[in-house]
Structure formats: C-alpha cells, structure tokens
Design a protein around this motif. Structure first.
Motif, PDB file in Angstrom:
ATOM      1  N   GLN A  46      -5.811  12.412 -14.313  1.00  0.00           N
ATOM      2  CA  GLN A  46      -6.428  11.451 -13.170  1.00  0.00           C
ATOM      3  C   GLN A  46      -6.184  10.157 -13.146  1.00  0.00           C
ATOM      4  N   LEU A  47      -6.167   9.509 -14.487  1.00  0.00           N
ATOM      5  CA  LEU A  47      -5.982   8.141 -14.659  1.00  0.00           C
ATOM      6  C   LEU A  47      -4.377   7.760 -14.553  1.00  0.00           C
ATOM      7  N   ARG A  48      -3.677   8.472 -14.854  1.00  0.00           N
ATOM      8  CA  ARG A  48      -2.141   8.370 -14.973  1.00  0.00           C
ATOM      9  C   ARG A  48      -1.921   8.642 -13.287  1.00  0.00           C
ATOM     10  N   ARG A  49      -2.523   9.516 -12.592  1.00  0.00           N
ATOM     11  CA  ARG A  49      -2.305   9.632 -11.101  1.00  0.00           C
ATOM     12  C   ARG A  49      -2.790   8.429 -10.428  1.00  0.00           C
ATOM     13  N   ASN A  50      -3.784   7.866 -10.604  1.00  0.00           N
ATOM     14  CA  ASN A  50      -4.310   6.828 -10.077  1.00  0.00           C
ATOM     15  C   ASN A  50      -3.586   5.374 -10.389  1.00  0.00           C
ATOM     16  N   PHE A  51      -2.985   5.259 -11.487  1.00  0.00           N
ATOM     17  CA  PHE A  51      -1.873   4.403 -11.799  1.00  0.00           C
ATOM     18  C   PHE A  51      -0.629   4.521 -10.991  1.00  0.00           C
ATOM     19  N   ASN A  52      -0.167   5.509 -10.772  1.00  0.00           N
ATOM     20  CA  ASN A  52       0.997   5.894 -10.082  1.00  0.00           C
ATOM     21  C   ASN A  52       0.983   5.580  -8.605  1.00  0.00           C
ATOM     22  N   VAL A  53      -0.499   5.900  -8.175  1.00  0.00           N
ATOM     23  CA  VAL A  53      -0.697   5.469  -6.804  1.00  0.00           C
ATOM     24  C   VAL A  53      -0.763   4.121  -6.550  1.00  0.00           C
ATOM     25  N   ILE A  54      -1.362   3.415  -7.555  1.00  0.00           N
ATOM     26  CA  ILE A  54      -1.331   1.955  -7.610  1.00  0.00           C
ATOM     27  C   ILE A  54       0.372   1.219  -7.476  1.00  0.00           C
ATOM     28  N   LEU A  55       1.015   2.049  -8.518  1.00  0.00           N
ATOM     29  CA  LEU A  55       2.392   1.411  -8.306  1.00  0.00           C
ATOM     30  C   LEU A  55       3.270   1.695  -6.954  1.00  0.00           C
ATOM     31  N   ALA A  56       2.891   2.673  -6.621  1.00  0.00           N
ATOM     32  CA  ALA A  56       3.577   3.195  -5.235  1.00  0.00           C
ATOM     33  C   ALA A  56       3.261   2.347  -4.171  1.00  0.00           C
ATOM     34  N   LYS A  57       1.691   2.276  -4.183  1.00  0.00           N
ATOM     35  CA  LYS A  57       0.967   1.606  -2.824  1.00  0.00           C
ATOM     36  C   LYS A  57       1.506   0.104  -2.690  1.00  0.00           C
ATOM     37  N   TYR A  58       1.932  -0.465  -4.065  1.00  0.00           N
ATOM     38  CA  TYR A  58       2.517  -1.879  -3.848  1.00  0.00           C
ATOM     39  C   TYR A  58       3.891  -2.028  -4.153  1.00  0.00           C
ATOM     40  N   GLY A  59       4.709  -1.005  -3.946  1.00  0.00           N
ATOM     41  CA  GLY A  59       5.882  -1.180  -4.201  1.00  0.00           C
ATOM     42  C   GLY A  59       6.462  -1.172  -5.497  1.00  0.00           C
ATOM     43  N   ASP A  61       6.850   0.853  -7.802  1.00  0.00           N
ATOM     44  CA  ASP A  61       7.305   2.257  -8.690  1.00  0.00           C
ATOM     45  C   ASP A  61       8.889   2.240  -8.747  1.00  0.00           C
ATOM     46  N   GLY A  62       9.692   1.203  -8.395  1.00  0.00           N
ATOM     47  CA  GLY A  62      10.990   1.325  -8.932  1.00  0.00           C
ATOM     48  C   GLY A  62      11.704   2.028  -7.820  1.00  0.00           C
ATOM     49  N   LYS A  63      11.107   2.315  -6.555  1.00  0.00           N
ATOM     50  CA  LYS A  63      11.864   3.086  -5.788  1.00  0.00           C
ATOM     51  C   LYS A  63      12.263   2.180  -4.502  1.00  0.00           C
ATOM     52  N   ARG A  64      13.148   2.422  -3.729  1.00  0.00           N
ATOM     53  CA  ARG A  64      13.635   1.576  -2.594  1.00  0.00           C
ATOM     54  C   ARG A  64      12.612   1.935  -1.529  1.00  0.00           C
ATOM     55  N   ASP A  65      11.924   1.064  -1.110  1.00  0.00           N
ATOM     56  CA  ASP A  65      10.850   1.165  -0.263  1.00  0.00           C
ATOM     57  C   ASP A  65      11.292   0.943   1.276  1.00  0.00           C
ATOM     58  N   THR A  66      11.255   1.962   1.880  1.00  0.00           N
ATOM     59  CA  THR A  66      11.767   1.760   3.554  1.00  0.00           C
ATOM     60  C   THR A  66      10.613   1.059   4.417  1.00  0.00           C
ATOM     61  N   ARG A  67       9.475   0.921   4.002  1.00  0.00           N
ATOM     62  CA  ARG A  67       8.237   0.100   4.630  1.00  0.00           C
ATOM     63  C   ARG A  67       8.795  -1.336   4.876  1.00  0.00           C
ATOM     64  N   PRO A  68       8.366  -1.918   5.857  1.00  0.00           N
ATOM     65  CA  PRO A  68       8.886  -3.496   6.078  1.00  0.00           C
ATOM     66  C   PRO A  68       8.014  -4.168   5.048  1.00  0.00           C
ATOM     67  N   LEU A  69       8.667  -5.265   4.726  1.00  0.00           N
ATOM     68  CA  LEU A  69       8.048  -6.266   3.938  1.00  0.00           C
ATOM     69  C   LEU A  69       6.573  -6.771   4.298  1.00  0.00           C
ATOM     70  N   GLU A  70       6.055  -7.202   3.445  1.00  0.00           N
ATOM     71  CA  GLU A  70       4.544  -7.691   3.771  1.00  0.00           C
ATOM     72  C   GLU A  70       4.763  -8.660   4.769  1.00  0.00           C
ATOM     73  N   SER A  71       3.919  -8.551   5.627  1.00  0.00           N
ATOM     74  CA  SER A  71       3.842  -9.510   6.398  1.00  0.00           C
ATOM     75  C   SER A  71       2.331 -10.265   6.664  1.00  0.00           C
ATOM     76  N   ASN A  72       2.341 -11.259   7.431  1.00  0.00           N
ATOM     77  CA  ASN A  72       0.923 -11.947   7.595  1.00  0.00           C
ATOM     78  C   ASN A  72      -0.073 -11.092   8.500  1.00  0.00           C
ATOM     79  N   GLN A  73      -0.868 -10.530   7.852  1.00  0.00           N
ATOM     80  CA  GLN A  73      -1.864  -9.648   8.522  1.00  0.00           C
ATOM     81  C   GLN A  73      -2.574 -10.135   9.592  1.00  0.00           C
TER      82      GLN A  73
END
Length: 297
Positions: A46-59, A61-73
């Motif tokens: 579960q800890l490993r999974r949580n860490f993977n979620v954090i990595l992916a959530k903030y881009g 995880d080494g994957k090419r992210d198709t989501r737009p770059l961070e913008s001013n909220q």
C-alpha cells in the motif's frame, strides 16, 4: 527544482505535504514490520502504491504527460471556452449550471471547486488503475508460488480499493448532477468539497445521531482549516507573481525582501497543507472505523 518540474508554487507545496505524509507512514510501517505485524506485505504494498500515486500525480513517474502544464489556478479564463475540466460529462454539466442563472458568483465559485475536486479524484482513480495494471503484469511473472500467493492478496486489496474509489466517484458525480440542477439549498451543512465528501460518507456509515452531531462539529473545525489553507495558497500564488515581477526589474534589495516573504509564505503553506491532509486522513479513517463497527453489530 520548482522550475525544472514546471510545478506551480501551490502544487509544489502540495507535493511537499504529500511526501511528508508518505515519510511518516513509512516510519510507522518500519515499526510495525519490526514487530512482525505486516507478514503478508499488505501495508508495504500500500505504501509503494501511495508513492507511485504521488509520482504520477505530480508528473514525476518518468512518463510523458499529455496533461497541460501547470497553470496559475487563480486565472478565471479557461484555455478553451466550454472545455474546463477535460471531461465531457463534467464540462456539459458545468456549462449548463453556469448558464442556468440559478447561482450567484459566490455559489458558482463553490460549485467550480466541487467540479475541480471531482476531476482530481478521477485523475487519482486513473493513476491507481494504471498502478494495478502494472502490478498485474508483474504478478503474471511471479517466480515462486509463495510470492504469487502474496501478490494475489495484494492485488485483491488493490481491486477492493478501486471498487471503493469507483463508488465514491459515482456518488460524487451524482451529487454534482443534483447540485447543478437544483442549486445549493439553505440547509447545506458545508461548502468545501473535501468536507462535503467526508460528511456524505459519515451519513452513509450507520452512525448514531450523537456520533453524527459530534462529527459534524469536528468537520466544521476542519472546514475552517481547509478555508484558511486555501487562502494561504492564493497568497502564495500572488507572492510568486510579485517575486517574478520584482526579479524582472533587477533591484537586488527589493528582490531579497520579496524572496524572504515568499519563502516564509511557502513554508507556512506547506506546513498547513500537511496538517490539513493529515487531519483529513484521520477523519476519513475514523468514519470508516465507526461505520465498520456499526455494521458488525
């Protein structure tokens, strides 16, 4: 680091809070492991999974992210008119609500926060789905039967998590649909999406009236904390904009003063974010425990 990762100051503070919670959970797990209380490796997985979620959530995880770059909220204008949440169902619902005339500007702002929260939850669900898929690939290549059994247990736990998150998403979307059609009612207990989500979960958990009243009071305090944190996030974003502006003018003394203000605000926002997320996890676990206790009776 902040610029390299292209995270906004607010997201950078959020990342810091998430990593701090992860670090505390890992320290706790090490104590549990020493006592031999995580034999099947469920907590470790579960800890490993949580860490993977954090990595992916903030881009990260080494994957090419198709989501737009961070913008001013804080910007009110959207990249493409009518396409705010990158989800056709949410966009359709939002545009309908926005043009219905049922909502004041303040209510629209609250509603938008709810939609954004649902979008974030959907994103986290998709990350978890991806993590499960990758674990299943590893599971197929399990070396020994014992390792296979252990992984089977871990996968079962992940699928249970996914089902629960899917239920939460369905209930969340249904609530948004109802809210968009009917508007906010006078007896709405809370306005902050995360608090509303906890309150809805509490009402489904078979708690007694006294327990619900006690929890409602606790959630009111928590909502104040969430609102205060949101205010600090806004101030941090504004402070960052001011710092960038001052840097462009080149006055070293002025830059130094603004940098110090920004650093102080960033530290405060990170600390508040950590405490708020920790409080939210505690409340969520408390509701789950109480509900489970009542179901067993």
């Amino acid at each position: 680091m902040l610029r390299e990762m292209q995270l906004s100051p607010v997201r950078h503070a959020e990342l810091h809070s998430d990593l701090k919670i992860q670090e505390k959970d890992e320290l706790q797990w090490k104590k549990v492991k020493v006592e031999g209380l995580d034999e099947n490796g469920e907590k470790e997985a579960q800890l490993r999974r949580n860490f993977n979620v954090i990595l992916a959530k903030y881009g990260m995880d080494g994957k090419r992210d198709t989501r737009p770059l961070e913008s001013n909220q804080l910007k009110d204008h959207d990249t493409k008119e009518g396409d705010v949440f990158e989800d056709p169902r949410l966009d359709k619902l939002w545009n309908k609500a926005k043009s219905s005339g049922k909502f004041s500007n303040e209510e629209l702002s609250s509603l938008k926060r709810e939609f954004q929260h649902h979008k974030d939850k959907t994103h986290e669900y998709n990350i978890l789905m991806d993590t499960v898929s990758r674990t299943e690939e590893i599971h197929k290549n399990a070396i020994s039967p014992l390792e296979g059994d252990r992984k089977e247990h871990v996968l079962h736990q992940k699928h249970t998590d996914l089902k629960q998150k899917m239920r939460d998403l369905s209930q969340g979307f249904e609530r948004l649909r109802k809210l968009s059609h009917e508007g906010f009612t006078e007896d709405s207990e809370f306005r902050e999406p995360r608090v509303i989500e906890l309150w809805e979960a509490a009402k489904r958990a078979n708690l007694s009236d006294d327990e619900l009243d006690s929890l409602k009071e606790e959630l009111r305090h928590f909502e104040t904390k969430v609102e205060k944190h949101s205010h600090y996030q806004e101030q941090l974003q504004l402070s960052h904009q001011k710092l960038r502006h001052v840097e462009s003018l080149g006055d070293k003394e002025h830059i130094k003063r603004n940098q110090e203000k920004y650093d102080t605000l960033a530290e405060k926002t990170r600390e508040m974010g950590y405490k708020m997320k920790k409080h939210m996890l505690d409340l969520s676990n408390k509701i789950s425990r109480e509900g489970l206790k009542h179901n067993e009776l």
